[in-house]
Write an enzyme that holds these catalytic residues in place. Sequence first.
Site, PDB file in Angstrom:
ATOM      1  N   ASP A  65       0.736  -1.182  -0.011  1.00  0.00           N
ATOM      2  CA  ASP A  65       0.138   0.222  -0.024  1.00  0.00           C
ATOM      3  C   ASP A  65       1.016   1.356   0.166  1.00  0.00           C
ATOM      4  O   ASP A  65       1.929   1.322   0.562  1.00  0.00           O
ATOM      5  CB  ASP A  65      -0.846  -0.223   1.476  1.00  0.00           C
ATOM      6  CG  ASP A  65      -2.346  -0.164   1.055  1.00  0.00           C
ATOM      7  OD1 ASP A  65      -2.827  -0.608   0.102  1.00  0.00           O
ATOM      8  OD2 ASP A  65      -3.104   0.105   2.191  1.00  0.00           O
ATOM      9  N   TYR A  67       1.966   4.704   1.673  1.00  0.00           N
ATOM     10  CA  TYR A  67       1.828   5.189   3.053  1.00  0.00           C
ATOM     11  C   TYR A  67       0.645   6.071   3.210  1.00  0.00           C
ATOM     12  O   TYR A  67       0.068   6.898   2.167  1.00  0.00           O
ATOM     13  CB  TYR A  67       2.970   6.394   3.308  1.00  0.00           C
ATOM     14  CG  TYR A  67       4.334   5.468   3.272  1.00  0.00           C
ATOM     15  CD1 TYR A  67       4.769   4.512   4.398  1.00  0.00           C
ATOM     16  CD2 TYR A  67       5.437   5.790   2.391  1.00  0.00           C
ATOM     17  CE1 TYR A  67       5.958   3.759   4.273  1.00  0.00           C
ATOM     18  CE2 TYR A  67       6.875   5.042   2.415  1.00  0.00           C
ATOM     19  CZ  TYR A  67       7.039   4.288   3.533  1.00  0.00           C
ATOM     20  OH  TYR A  67       8.247   3.612   3.437  1.00  0.00           O
TER      21      TYR A  67
END
Length: 221
Positions: A65, A67
């Site tokens: 993912d 941040y």
Amino acid sequence: MSVKIEESWRKVLHAEFEKPYFQHLIAFVKGEYATATVYPPGPLIFHAFDACPFDKVKVVILGQDPYHGKGQAHGLSFSVAEGVRTPPSLQNIFKELQSDLPNTPPAPNGNLDRWAEQGVLLLNATLTVRAGEPGSHQKKGWEQFTDAVIQKISEEKEHVVFILWGAYAQKKGEIIDTRKHLVLKAAHPSPYAADRGFFGSKPFSQTNAYLEKNGLAPINW
């Protein structure tokens, strides 16, 4: 629908952009940016591709993912924008780099554009995320898109090094043709896992040795 992405990637991925899942994904992402705080900034969603054209890819480092904190994500896996404090996983990556290649100067900052410009594709499986909500844009279509990216690199290139840290990246990398590429697997560099096989895995020296063996310039890490 037009996607703003670097030209060599547009040619390789053009069929993907026309698929129904991708149309639904873009509609979802546009809606999210219109109604919530989402990272990275819109113009940087495809920054990994813009910074590292398809014909220059020599190494792929796979993240999960972006941040989800303010000002951190800028479109490259594990990387943060200049001036942003280096997150723990990236601190551990730099520690392993110093141990693996002791002559490497200490990293000036956490911005890994300097790697991308040399042919390192810093690819997250999911390219957007809501602020403060990790995983919030998973299972919306990004994973299918980034699988297609990995598949294209695996099929159309040779002698690429894929660096897969942690179980998630390793599962996603199962489609890579290991007969013509090098796949390096280790624990994730996060503080929760780094002591379980990330430290001491020597990915940087192994990458450069493989590139040089196949007539390619090593990465100046």
